[in-house]
Write a protein that holds these residues in place. Structure first.
Motif, mmCIF file in Angstrom:
data_model
loop_
_atom_site.group_PDB
_atom_site.id
_atom_site.type_symbol
_atom_site.label_atom_id
_atom_site.label_comp_id
_atom_site.label_asym_id
_atom_site.label_seq_id
_atom_site.Cartn_x
_atom_site.Cartn_y
_atom_site.Cartn_z
ATOM 1 N N PRO A 417 -20.660 36.072 -25.523
ATOM 2 C CA PRO A 417 -20.714 36.077 -26.990
ATOM 3 C C PRO A 417 -19.748 37.058 -27.633
ATOM 4 N N VAL A 418 -19.351 38.114 -26.922
ATOM 5 C CA VAL A 418 -18.402 39.079 -27.491
ATOM 6 C C VAL A 418 -16.972 38.566 -27.385
ATOM 7 N N LEU A 419 -16.675 37.852 -26.316
ATOM 8 C CA LEU A 419 -15.288 37.460 -26.028
ATOM 9 C C LEU A 419 -14.959 36.031 -26.461
ATOM 10 N N ARG A 420 -15.949 35.277 -26.834
ATOM 11 C CA ARG A 420 -15.736 33.843 -26.997
ATOM 12 C C ARG A 420 -14.743 33.495 -28.114
ATOM 13 N N ASN A 421 -14.561 34.377 -29.074
ATOM 14 C CA ASN A 421 -13.623 34.097 -30.165
ATOM 15 C C ASN A 421 -12.254 34.757 -29.979
ATOM 16 N N MET A 422 -12.064 35.400 -28.838
ATOM 17 C CA MET A 422 -10.775 36.040 -28.568
ATOM 18 C C MET A 422 -9.686 34.971 -28.353
ATOM 19 N N THR A 423 -8.522 35.182 -28.959
ATOM 20 C CA THR A 423 -7.372 34.301 -28.697
ATOM 21 C C THR A 423 -6.610 34.828 -27.488
ATOM 22 N N LEU A 424 -5.832 33.952 -26.884
ATOM 23 C CA LEU A 424 -5.025 34.377 -25.738
ATOM 24 C C LEU A 424 -3.641 33.753 -25.852
ATOM 25 N N ALA A 425 -2.630 34.610 -25.878
ATOM 26 C CA ALA A 425 -1.242 34.156 -25.989
ATOM 27 C C ALA A 425 -0.610 34.083 -24.595
ATOM 28 N N VAL A 426 0.124 33.011 -24.367
ATOM 29 C CA VAL A 426 0.790 32.797 -23.080
ATOM 30 C C VAL A 426 2.266 32.513 -23.345
ATOM 31 N N ASN A 427 3.144 33.213 -22.637
ATOM 32 C CA ASN A 427 4.595 33.010 -22.798
ATOM 33 C C ASN A 427 5.059 31.749 -22.077
ATOM 34 N N ILE A 428 5.887 30.993 -22.776
ATOM 35 C CA ILE A 428 6.463 29.772 -22.208
ATOM 36 C C ILE A 428 7.967 29.791 -22.445
ATOM 37 N N VAL A 578 -10.655 44.817 -16.823
ATOM 38 C CA VAL A 578 -10.533 46.088 -17.530
ATOM 39 C C VAL A 578 -10.390 45.836 -19.028
ATOM 40 N N VAL A 579 -9.560 44.853 -19.379
ATOM 41 C CA VAL A 579 -9.361 44.518 -20.785
ATOM 42 C C VAL A 579 -10.650 43.972 -21.395
ATOM 43 N N GLU A 580 -11.358 43.144 -20.649
ATOM 44 C CA GLU A 580 -12.629 42.605 -21.148
ATOM 45 C C GLU A 580 -13.595 43.748 -21.471
ATOM 46 N N ALA A 581 -13.659 44.726 -20.598
ATOM 47 C CA ALA A 581 -14.547 45.882 -20.835
ATOM 48 C C ALA A 581 -14.093 46.672 -22.058
ATOM 49 N N ALA A 582 -12.760 46.805 -22.218
ATOM 50 C CA ALA A 582 -12.233 47.545 -23.364
ATOM 51 C C ALA A 582 -12.552 46.827 -24.670
ATOM 52 N N ILE A 583 -12.475 45.501 -24.662
ATOM 53 C CA ILE A 583 -12.787 44.736 -25.878
ATOM 54 C C ILE A 583 -14.268 44.856 -26.217
ATOM 55 N N ARG A 584 -15.093 44.731 -25.201
ATOM 56 C CA ARG A 584 -16.543 44.874 -25.444
ATOM 57 C C ARG A 584 -16.845 46.264 -26.016
ATOM 58 N N SER A 585 -16.212 47.276 -25.457
ATOM 59 C CA SER A 585 -16.450 48.647 -25.904
ATOM 60 C C SER A 585 -15.997 48.831 -27.348
ATOM 61 N N ALA A 586 -14.782 48.314 -27.647
ATOM 62 C CA ALA A 586 -14.243 48.476 -28.997
ATOM 63 C C ALA A 586 -15.085 47.744 -30.015
ATOM 64 N N LEU A 587 -15.474 46.530 -29.705
ATOM 65 C CA LEU A 587 -16.277 45.757 -30.648
ATOM 66 C C LEU A 587 -17.677 46.317 -30.762
ATOM 67 N N GLY A 588 -18.205 46.863 -29.648
ATOM 68 C CA GLY A 588 -19.528 47.471 -29.695
ATOM 69 C C GLY A 588 -19.525 48.693 -30.579
ATOM 70 N N GLU A 589 -18.438 49.516 -30.456
ATOM 71 C CA GLU A 589 -18.333 50.733 -31.271
ATOM 72 C C GLU A 589 -18.237 50.372 -32.745
ATOM 73 N N LYS A 590 -17.470 49.333 -33.070
ATOM 74 C CA LYS A 590 -17.329 48.943 -34.461
ATOM 75 C C LYS A 590 -18.656 48.467 -35.033
#
Length: 593
Positions: A417-428, A578-590
């Motif tokens: 539920p925390v990550l489901r709206n995250m966008t992801l950019a991929v280089n082509i 690691v990034v997933e944990a950082a996003i959860r932490s940042a969004l949790g803090e906010k």
């Protein structure tokens, strides 16, 4: 034993031998003793023959009269020891039969009268007919041999001639090269000439037009060389010139070859008229010199080909002389290709993720960044190996792996539920973007991982060529219908950035690091950024500033209205978990605040 008995014995012996005795008095023109058996074979009766030589002359073939006269004269003049002649006599039924006469004078001498000219006649018709048949057979065989020689000459020419352009072919070049390196050993240059984008002409207008173009190219190349030089078509749109050093006083051979290569490029660049079409084609040339660049045929052809590859790689419509460093670089590329193939199989390629934030510094997504865990060279960034991947043709496989890995990560985030709206950019890269199966590949991954629209963003990392815009627009439109977003990476650094915006529908512009780095104190960068913001605002395109590393940069960008940011200020590229944990932490803090 009487003289009469001796005569009978002689007569029997002559008849047994097939010889017919005769005696003539050439002075009187009389037949003293006729060749009875001969005339009987011919069907004449004695009374018809008479005792005059006139009858014999009458039935002698007119074509043989000169040779008979010459044989008689040679004997009479002492040029021959006896009289010998061969001739044809006409039989009573009209058939011509061959006979031979041998004779000598018995009374007097050859030059004193020839009163008793005695000799024998014998039938040689069978022999002559066999000789005629053999002559006819020999004539036929000679004609056949001549035809075979002509056919062999023709086949030999065909085996060394290109059927389309009538130039020499690969075999002829190899033969001349072998003679050069083993016999002549004359300083020479081998030029490989390749037409740029000939396949496009073939595909667009058909092979008939392509063939006519090749013939015109062949004619132009022929006009550039001397008669002592060789020009050939290797196949396809590849031509070869073998040029001898003219050893002109005061002109180095390399300068001579450079002038020739320049002349070839100039003449190939002139327009081609094919029917109602006006076509343009250019060439690239690779040069290897004998003996400087090799002493064998294999070395020369290989190094001319390497030089040609370099000429094409440097931008086409140019020539390059072989240099040893080219071979080293090519070996490196071959090694890197082998290593990249191994990297694909052994999962040495890894995606790291760098957080992207909004104006409130809340994580809104990430960019997937490729890294190569090289077993010897350590961790490599894309800039260190992607050009080699593009050159080797492995870029599509690599980017398909990257896209699959990134989509798999997005798929997992849908269950969080925390990550489901995250966008992801991929280089082509443009090369992969132009692959005919690209659209199908992306749609397949969207379906495979059941990704909702709006989360996958494809960043175009290279500027497309203008002629690719129609196809690119179709791909973008098809994928945008499936909810895929598109970003133009490194905006402002390429001459075609604005042209790309004009023809292609982008959702986001990524402001290049070159303008972000000195945005706080460089008026030029500030003016360019202001211009980019104005363009994006007018076109309703989002801007993301990348490589933001300092707070003052962030504050300046935010004052100008840029709301999306990425850079070391918010986090380095890190493994997914690691990034997933950082996003959860940042969004949790906010949320907690």
């Amino acid at each position: 034993m009487s003289a009469s008995d001796d005569h009978k014995r002689l007569q029997l012996a002559l008849e047994a031998a097939g010889l017919d005795l005769w005696e003539n008095d050439l002075v009187a023109g009389k037949v003293t003793h006729p060749a009875t058996r001969t005339f009987r074979e011919l069907g004449y009766q004695p009374e018809e023959v008479g005792d005059s030589l006139a009858f014999w002359l009458d039935i002698l073939h007119p074509d043989d009269l000169p040779s008979v006269g010459e044989a008689l004269a040679a004997y009479r003049d002492g040029r021959a020891d006896n009289y010998r002649s061969e001739f044809r006599l006409r039989a009573k039924d009209g058939e011509w039969l061959w006979y031979a006469n041998y004779g000598r004078v018995m009374t007097g001498t050859a030059d004193a009268g020839m009163h008793r000219f005695i000799g024998v006649t014998f039938n040689i018709d069978d022999r002559k007919r066999r000789e005629e048949e053999l002559a006819r057979i020999n004539q036929l065989l000679s004609a056949q041999n001549q035809q075979l020689d002509q056919m062999n000459t023709h086949l030999e020419k065909l085996s060394t001639t290109d059927p389309l352009t009538k130039l020499c072919n690969r075999r002829a070049v190899n033969e001349r090269l072998h003679r050069l390196v083993s016999v002549d050993r004359h300083p020479s240059a081998l030029l490989f000439v390749d037409l740029d984008n000939f396949k496009k002409t073939n595909d667009l207008y058909g092979h008939d037009v392509g063939d006519i173009l090749l013939c015109q190219v062949a004619q132009r190349l022929q006009s550039c060389i001397d008669s002592a030089d060789l020009i050939a078509r290797f196949g396809g749109d590849e031509f070869v010139l073998l040029v001898r050093d003219p050893q002109t006083a005061g002109t180095p051979f390399r300068a001579h070859v450079e002038a020739l290569a320049t002349r070839i490029l100039t003449i190939l660049a002139q327009p081609y008229v094919v029917g109602d079409l006006m076509l343009h084609s250019y060439g690239s040339i690779g040069v290897a010199c004998f003996p400087d660049d090799g002493w064998t045929v294999d070395e020369l052809t290989k190094r001319a080909d390497i030089a040609l590859y370099r000429a094409k790689h440097k931008g086409r419509n140019r020539y390059c002389f072989f240099q040893p460093s080219m071979e080293t670089e090519l070996q490196y590329q071959d090694n890197i290709e082998t290593e990249l193939r191994a990297a694909l199989k052994t999962r040495q390629l890894e995606l790291l993720y760098q957080i992207q934030v909004d104006r409130n510094l809340r994580p809104v997504g990430a960019e997937a960044l490729l890294r190569w865990h090289h077993p010897v060279r350590g961790l490599l960034s894309p800039m260190q190996f992607l050009p080699d991947a593009v050159a080797s043709g492995l870029i599509h496989d690599i980017e398909e792996l990257v896209l699959d890995t990134a989509c798999a990560a997005l798929g997992k985030w849908q269950h969080d539920p925390v990550l489901r709206n995250m966008t992801l950019a991929v280089n082509i890269t443009a090369r992969s973007f132009e692959h005919p199966a690209f659209t199908e590949t992306v749609i397949g991954m969207l379906d495979k991982y059941r990704l909702p629209p709006g989360l996958l963003c494809l960043e175009l990392t290279e500027h497309l060529k203008a002629q690719s815009f129609p196809d690119a627009a179709r791909v973008i439109n098809q994928l945008r219908e499936r909810g895929v977003r598109f970003a133009l990476d490194d905006f402002g650094t390429g001459y075609s950035s604005l042209e790309s915006l004009k023809y292609l529908a982008f959702d986001q512009i990524k402001l290049d690091a070159a303008f972000v780095a000195d945005i706080t104190d460089n008026p030029v960068s500030q003016a360019i950024v202001a211009g980019v913001i104005a363009i994006a605002s007018a076109m309703n395109i989002e801007i993301l500033a990348e490589c933001v590393e300092r707070h003052e940069q962030l504050e300046h960008l935010m004052r100008r209205g840029i709301e999306r940011h990425q850079g070391y200020l918010f986090g380095k590229p890190l493994p997914r978990m690691v990034v997933e944990a950082a996003i959860r932490s940042a969004l949790g803090e906010k949320v907690a605040q």
